[in-house]
Motif scaffolding. Structure first.
Motif, mmCIF file in Angstrom:
data_model
loop_
_atom_site.group_PDB
_atom_site.id
_atom_site.type_symbol
_atom_site.label_atom_id
_atom_site.label_comp_id
_atom_site.label_asym_id
_atom_site.label_seq_id
_atom_site.Cartn_x
_atom_site.Cartn_y
_atom_site.Cartn_z
ATOM 1 N N GLN A 67 0.568 -1.266 -0.082
ATOM 2 C CA GLN A 67 -0.130 -0.088 -0.110
ATOM 3 C C GLN A 67 0.843 1.184 -0.049
ATOM 4 O O GLN A 67 0.290 2.436 -0.465
ATOM 5 C CB GLN A 67 -1.042 0.006 1.373
ATOM 6 C CG GLN A 67 -0.382 0.283 2.542
ATOM 7 C CD GLN A 67 -1.316 0.405 3.657
ATOM 8 O OE1 GLN A 67 -1.336 -0.729 4.235
ATOM 9 N NE2 GLN A 67 -2.222 1.569 4.154
ATOM 10 N N GLY A 68 2.093 1.273 0.407
ATOM 11 C CA GLY A 68 2.825 2.509 0.451
ATOM 12 C C GLY A 68 4.209 2.161 -0.216
ATOM 13 O O GLY A 68 4.390 1.092 -0.791
ATOM 14 N N GLY A 69 4.969 3.247 0.078
ATOM 15 C CA GLY A 69 6.366 3.246 -0.852
ATOM 16 C C GLY A 69 7.489 2.504 0.245
ATOM 17 O O GLY A 69 7.382 2.556 1.539
ATOM 18 N N ASP A 70 8.537 2.154 -0.377
ATOM 19 C CA ASP A 70 9.550 1.443 0.384
ATOM 20 C C ASP A 70 10.304 2.497 0.774
ATOM 21 O O ASP A 70 10.898 3.210 -0.328
ATOM 22 C CB ASP A 70 10.284 0.360 -0.670
ATOM 23 C CG ASP A 70 11.517 -0.476 -0.315
ATOM 24 O OD1 ASP A 70 11.966 0.106 1.001
ATOM 25 O OD2 ASP A 70 11.640 -1.542 -0.701
ATOM 26 N N ASP A 71 10.967 2.579 1.915
ATOM 27 C CA ASP A 71 11.847 3.436 2.168
ATOM 28 C C ASP A 71 13.441 3.346 2.219
ATOM 29 O O ASP A 71 14.280 4.011 2.298
ATOM 30 C CB ASP A 71 11.732 3.993 3.805
ATOM 31 C CG ASP A 71 12.100 2.858 4.838
ATOM 32 O OD1 ASP A 71 12.685 1.788 4.261
ATOM 33 O OD2 ASP A 71 11.851 2.995 5.890
ATOM 34 N N PRO A 76 13.548 -5.930 7.752
ATOM 35 C CA PRO A 76 14.287 -6.652 6.526
ATOM 36 C C PRO A 76 13.295 -6.226 5.155
ATOM 37 O O PRO A 76 13.730 -6.572 4.133
ATOM 38 C CB PRO A 76 13.992 -7.861 6.898
ATOM 39 C CG PRO A 76 12.816 -8.108 7.426
ATOM 40 C CD PRO A 76 12.556 -6.888 8.366
ATOM 41 N N SER A 77 12.369 -5.372 5.460
ATOM 42 C CA SER A 77 11.461 -5.178 3.938
ATOM 43 C C SER A 77 11.072 -3.701 3.694
ATOM 44 O O SER A 77 10.053 -3.647 2.904
ATOM 45 C CB SER A 77 10.442 -6.072 4.213
ATOM 46 O OG SER A 77 9.319 -5.725 5.335
ATOM 47 N N GLY A 78 11.542 -2.594 4.374
ATOM 48 C CA GLY A 78 11.612 -1.293 3.845
ATOM 49 C C GLY A 78 10.261 -0.887 4.286
ATOM 50 O O GLY A 78 9.685 0.372 3.638
ATOM 51 N N ASP A 79 9.453 -1.251 5.009
ATOM 52 C CA ASP A 79 8.277 -0.495 5.672
ATOM 53 C C ASP A 79 7.211 0.153 4.725
ATOM 54 O O ASP A 79 6.918 1.245 4.874
ATOM 55 C CB ASP A 79 8.763 0.614 6.550
ATOM 56 C CG ASP A 79 7.730 0.891 7.718
ATOM 57 O OD1 ASP A 79 6.719 0.173 7.888
ATOM 58 O OD2 ASP A 79 7.880 2.088 8.117
ATOM 59 N N ALA A 80 6.962 -0.731 3.736
ATOM 60 C CA ALA A 80 6.089 -0.306 2.610
ATOM 61 C C ALA A 80 4.588 -0.375 3.182
ATOM 62 O O ALA A 80 3.789 -0.246 2.282
ATOM 63 C CB ALA A 80 6.386 -0.787 1.423
ATOM 64 N N GLY A 81 4.281 -1.100 4.018
ATOM 65 C CA GLY A 81 3.119 -1.300 4.478
ATOM 66 C C GLY A 81 2.308 -2.519 4.311
ATOM 67 O O GLY A 81 3.181 -3.360 3.772
#
Length: 95
Positions: A67-71, A76-81
Protein backbone atom coordinates in the motif's frame (compact mmCIF):
# COMPACT_ATOMS: atom_id res chain seq x y z
CA UNK A 1 1.52 -17.26 2.12
CA UNK A 2 3.93 -15.59 -0.34
CA UNK A 3 6.58 -15.25 2.37
CA UNK A 4 9.15 -12.49 2.73
CA UNK A 5 11.26 -10.72 0.14
CA UNK A 6 13.13 -13.09 -2.15
CA UNK A 7 16.72 -12.75 -1.00
CA UNK A 8 18.68 -15.75 -2.31
CA UNK A 9 22.06 -14.11 -1.71
CA UNK A 10 21.42 -13.09 1.93
CA UNK A 11 21.85 -9.34 1.38
CA UNK A 12 20.53 -6.51 3.54
CA UNK A 13 17.48 -4.61 2.31
CA UNK A 14 18.24 -1.57 0.16
CA UNK A 15 17.46 0.10 -3.15
CA UNK A 16 17.91 -2.03 -6.29
CA UNK A 17 21.59 -1.94 -7.29
CA UNK A 18 22.80 -0.44 -3.98
CA UNK A 19 26.50 -1.29 -3.47
CA UNK A 20 25.79 -2.04 0.22
CA UNK A 21 23.28 -4.73 -0.76
CA UNK A 22 19.71 -5.31 -1.86
CA UNK A 23 17.21 -8.15 -2.21
CA UNK A 24 17.05 -9.58 -5.74
CA UNK A 25 13.29 -9.77 -5.35
CA UNK A 26 12.74 -6.14 -4.42
CA UNK A 27 12.49 -3.89 -7.48
CA UNK A 28 11.59 -0.73 -5.56
CA UNK A 29 8.81 1.81 -6.00
CA UNK A 30 6.74 2.77 -9.02
CA UNK A 31 3.97 5.28 -9.60
CA UNK A 32 0.30 4.35 -9.87
CA UNK A 33 -2.05 6.77 -11.64
CA UNK A 34 -5.18 8.12 -9.96
CA UNK A 35 -7.24 5.60 -11.96
CA UNK A 36 -5.31 2.79 -10.22
CA UNK A 37 -3.37 1.70 -13.32
CA UNK A 38 0.41 1.30 -13.36
CA UNK A 39 2.80 0.03 -16.01
CA UNK A 40 6.21 -1.31 -15.05
CA UNK A 41 8.91 -2.22 -17.59
CA UNK A 42 11.89 -3.91 -16.02
CA UNK A 43 14.93 -5.69 -17.45
CA UNK A 44 17.67 -7.45 -15.49
CA UNK A 45 20.31 -10.12 -15.96
CA UNK A 46 19.84 -11.03 -12.27
CA UNK A 47 16.69 -13.06 -12.95
CA UNK A 48 15.81 -15.92 -15.29
CA UNK A 49 12.65 -17.86 -16.02
CA UNK A 50 13.05 -21.59 -15.61
CA UNK A 51 16.87 -21.74 -15.54
CA UNK A 52 18.84 -24.04 -13.22
CA UNK A 53 20.29 -21.20 -11.11
CA UNK A 54 18.31 -21.03 -7.83
CA UNK A 55 19.74 -17.56 -7.16
CA UNK A 56 18.17 -16.25 -10.40
CA UNK A 57 15.14 -18.42 -11.25
CA UNK A 58 11.91 -16.53 -10.49
CA UNK A 59 9.46 -19.34 -11.28
CA UNK A 60 7.36 -20.02 -8.19
CA UNK A 61 8.06 -16.57 -6.74
CA UNK A 62 5.44 -13.86 -6.31
CA UNK A 63 4.92 -10.23 -7.22
CA UNK A 64 3.61 -8.32 -4.21
CA UNK A 65 2.08 -4.83 -4.29
CA UNK A 66 2.23 -2.90 -1.00
CA UNK A 67 0.00 0.00 0.00
CA UNK A 68 2.92 2.41 0.52
CA UNK A 69 6.38 3.20 -0.74
CA UNK A 70 9.57 1.39 0.21
CA UNK A 71 11.90 3.56 2.31
CA UNK A 72 14.95 1.45 1.24
CA UNK A 73 16.24 1.64 4.82
CA UNK A 74 14.01 -0.32 7.21
CA UNK A 75 15.06 -3.92 7.72
CA UNK A 76 14.15 -6.43 6.55
CA UNK A 77 11.59 -5.16 4.06
CA UNK A 78 11.41 -1.38 3.67
CA UNK A 79 8.31 -0.54 5.77
CA UNK A 80 6.05 -0.29 2.69
CA UNK A 81 2.86 -1.17 4.53
CA UNK A 82 0.26 -3.85 4.05
CA UNK A 83 0.18 -6.16 1.05
CA UNK A 84 -2.69 -5.18 -1.23
CA UNK A 85 -2.03 -7.42 -4.25
CA UNK A 86 -0.21 -10.60 -5.13
CA UNK A 87 0.42 -12.77 -8.21
CA UNK A 88 2.48 -15.94 -8.62
CA UNK A 89 5.14 -16.10 -11.33
CA UNK A 90 4.71 -19.33 -13.28
CA UNK A 91 5.68 -20.77 -16.62
CA UNK A 92 3.21 -20.21 -19.44
CA UNK A 93 1.20 -23.30 -20.28
CA UNK A 94 -0.96 -23.44 -23.40
CA UNK A 95 -4.44 -24.82 -22.89
Amino acid sequence: SAGGHWNPTGERHGAWGDAEGYHKGDIGNFEVAEDGIATVNFETAEWCIGCDDEKKNIIGRSVIIHQGGDDFISQPSGDAGKRVGCAEISEYQEK
